[in-house]
Every structure is written in C-alpha cells, then in structure tokens.
Design a protein around this motif. Structure first.
Motif, PDB file in Angstrom:
ATOM      1  N   SER A   1       0.828  -1.209   0.000  1.00  0.00           N
ATOM      2  CA  SER A   1       0.000   0.000   0.000  1.00  0.00           C
ATOM      3  C   SER A   1       0.862   1.258   0.000  1.00  0.00           C
ATOM      4  CB  SER A   1      -0.924   0.006   1.223  1.00  0.00           C
ATOM      5  OG  SER A   1      -1.797  -1.100   1.207  1.00  0.00           O
ATOM      6  N   LEU A   2       1.900   1.273   0.837  1.00  0.00           N
ATOM      7  CA  LEU A   2       2.782   2.434   0.886  1.00  0.00           C
ATOM      8  C   LEU A   2       3.534   2.611  -0.428  1.00  0.00           C
ATOM      9  CD1 LEU A   2       4.023   4.735   2.541  1.00  0.00           C
ATOM     10  CD2 LEU A   2       5.755   3.117   3.355  1.00  0.00           C
ATOM     11  N   ILE A   3       3.973   1.514  -1.010  1.00  0.00           N
ATOM     12  CA  ILE A   3       4.677   1.583  -2.288  1.00  0.00           C
ATOM     13  C   ILE A   3       3.784   2.166  -3.374  1.00  0.00           C
ATOM     14  CG2 ILE A   3       5.646   0.162  -4.147  1.00  0.00           C
ATOM     15  CD1 ILE A   3       6.851  -1.631  -1.933  1.00  0.00           C
ATOM     16  N   TYR A   4       2.534   1.732  -3.410  1.00  0.00           N
ATOM     17  CA  TYR A   4       1.605   2.273  -4.398  1.00  0.00           C
ATOM     18  C   TYR A   4       1.373   3.768  -4.207  1.00  0.00           C
ATOM     19  CZ  TYR A   4      -0.089  -1.557  -7.287  1.00  0.00           C
ATOM     20  OH  TYR A   4      -0.191  -2.535  -8.229  1.00  0.00           O
ATOM     21  N   ILE A   5       1.126   4.181  -2.960  1.00  0.00           N
ATOM     22  CA  ILE A   5       0.867   5.594  -2.690  1.00  0.00           C
ATOM     23  C   ILE A   5       2.042   6.456  -3.145  1.00  0.00           C
ATOM     24  CG2 ILE A   5       0.737   7.277  -0.807  1.00  0.00           C
ATOM     25  CD1 ILE A   5      -1.947   6.132  -1.405  1.00  0.00           C
ATOM     26  N   CYS A   6       3.258   6.041  -2.824  1.00  0.00           N
ATOM     27  CA  CYS A   6       4.442   6.816  -3.188  1.00  0.00           C
ATOM     28  C   CYS A   6       4.664   6.833  -4.702  1.00  0.00           C
ATOM     29  CB  CYS A   6       5.669   6.252  -2.481  1.00  0.00           C
ATOM     30  SG  CYS A   6       5.638   6.459  -0.685  1.00  0.00           S
ATOM     31  N   THR A   7       4.410   5.711  -5.354  1.00  0.00           N
ATOM     32  CA  THR A   7       4.587   5.638  -6.801  1.00  0.00           C
ATOM     33  C   THR A   7       3.609   6.553  -7.528  1.00  0.00           C
ATOM     34  OG1 THR A   7       5.295   3.322  -6.611  1.00  0.00           O
ATOM     35  CG2 THR A   7       4.656   4.092  -8.799  1.00  0.00           C
ATOM     36  N   PHE A   8       2.353   6.523  -7.136  1.00  0.00           N
ATOM     37  CA  PHE A   8       1.360   7.383  -7.782  1.00  0.00           C
ATOM     38  C   PHE A   8       1.641   8.858  -7.511  1.00  0.00           C
ATOM     39  CE2 PHE A   8      -1.519   3.549  -7.874  1.00  0.00           C
ATOM     40  CZ  PHE A   8      -1.548   3.463  -9.258  1.00  0.00           C
ATOM     41  N   PHE A   9       2.129   9.170  -6.313  1.00  0.00           N
ATOM     42  CA  PHE A   9       2.484  10.558  -6.015  1.00  0.00           C
ATOM     43  C   PHE A   9       3.611  11.032  -6.932  1.00  0.00           C
ATOM     44  CE2 PHE A   9       5.249  13.419  -3.377  1.00  0.00           C
ATOM     45  CZ  PHE A   9       4.491  14.567  -3.589  1.00  0.00           C
TER      46      PHE A   9
END
Length: 243
Positions: free
Chosen positions: A82-90
């Motif tokens: 979840s954290l990886i996805y949030i950072c990637t999309f940001f």
C-alpha cells in the motif's frame, strides 16, 4: 505511556525546492502538498473480487517544507504494498506539473513514535539515510531485504507490485513511477507526456551543472524505458531522448 510502534516509512524530498519557491506562487506550491495529501482508493482483484488494498485512514502523512513523510503501521494488512503504491502514484502525478516536480526518497521499516506534533524513530532515520545517502537521483528506493522480510500476504505483494518495482543498477529496488506516469496518461493525456519529455530534453540541451544533468539523464532513461514498455503489443516505443 509513550511507546514506539513498528511501521513502514517513506521519507521523500522535493528536488530543487529552493528554485520552486523562488519562481512559483503560493498556490502552486500548495498544489504540490495537496497532491501528496490526496488519498486515492487503490484496489486489487482477489478470488474474482475487487477489493480496496488498504483503508485510507491507515495512511499517515506529515509535510514540512521540501520533506514529505508517509507511513503506515506494519500490522495493517497489505501495509508495504500500500505504501509503495501511494508513493509511486504521487511521484507519477508530480511529473504532470510544469515544470515537472522530481522526488527522491527511501522506504524503510522500523520503530516510530508519532503524535499530532512529534515524529521520531528508527523508521524515519533509516528512510532519511536511504534518501540522502543512496537515492542520489530522482527515485524512491528500498532494499531487497525489506521485500523479502515482508510478513504480510505474499500473494498480495506479488500481484500488487507486478510492474511497479524494478531492480536498479546498484541493487536497490526502485518505484517505477515513469512507467506508472505513462500508463496513467497513455490514452487521453499524450500532451502531458510530450511536455514532460520536451522539458527534460531542454534541460539536457542547456544545463552544464553535472549534478542537475545526472538527475535528468537518469529521468530520461527511465522515460525511454517506460515508453517502450507501454508500446502496443510490446513492439517497442520510439526513444524520446538522444545523447
């Protein structure tokens, strides 16, 4: 009694922030922070069901000047992906700004104390060191051991991270934000893709500062790779940059 909690922590730095402050309006700078604070529902398919990957309220964000910290406690289901996805999309959304806003950072796991005003702990220190000592160019990195030691659902991790992580030249795993940027814009925002590529090329054509050039050379290589990955039928995309 105050106590530490175990978490996954992302420490991200906005590159060139001093120049952004000099040229941008207050509203423009706030728009960067607002993007960081946006909470998007990320879903995945499991057993023929589409379900949220995480609860939005479980993701915590702290912002100070050019530093953006995002963390989630490790006992939350699907915490690391979840954290990886949030950072990637940001990161991908930051490329839509003009000029593009570049992000460098690190993701770690460790203990953390957090309240409304105070934030400290091993997780923050380790993520900061990754960002400041190892990331170097516009990328968010994590170690292989962080992924190998993830104790959540391995199948969720593998499925959710497919195509969003890659092993870089120095052995770190990197969030594939350029591919995500292309994938997000491939159908209706070709203009945004072209603008980013033109800006990066203009920097490479005019800047003599080696520190700046190294960052944009890295970005140009990632955008070239992303264009090839997003080409129809994997036929190979046109190279956007030239040496």
């Amino acid at each position: 009694m105050a106590e530490y909690k175990d978490c996954y922590f992302a420490f991200m730095d906005i590159l060139g922030f001093k120049n952004i402050v000099r040229r941008a309006s207050c509203d423009e700078i706030l728009s960067i922070y607002n993007e960081a604070k946006k909470q998007y529902e990320i879903t995945m398919t499991t057993e023929d069901k589409v379900e949220p990957l995480f609860d939005i309220s479980d993701m915590h964000i702290k912002i100070m000047s050019d530093t953006i910290c995002i963390y989630i406690y490790s006992d939350i289901p699907n915490s690391l992906p979840s954290l990886i996805y949030i950072c990637t999309f940001f990161q991908a959304r930051m490329l839509r700004h003009y000029p593009p806003v570049l992000i460098r950072g690190g993701i770690s796991k460790g203990t953390l104390y957090a309240d409304d005003e105070i934030l400290f702990g091993e997780a923050l220190v380790n993520a900061y060191l990754l960002e400041s000592k190892n990331a170097i160019v516009p990328r968010v990195i994590l170690t292989k051991s962080l992924i190998d030691n993830y104790t959540g659902n391995d199948e969720v991790l593998k499925k959710s991270l497919y195509g969003i992580l890659f092993r870089d030249y120095d052995g770190f795993y990197v969030l594939e934000y350029c591919f995500t940027f292309y994938w997000m814009n491939r159908k209706s925002h070709e203009k945004e893709i072209a603008e980013v590529c033109q800006y990066v090329q203009s920097v490479l054509d005019s800047t003599t500062d080696n520190s700046v050039r190294n960052k944009y050379i890295y970005l140009s290589n990632r955008l070239n790779d992303a264009a090839e990955k997003c080409a129809p039928d994997n036929a190979g995309g046109e190279k956007r940059f030239h040496a």
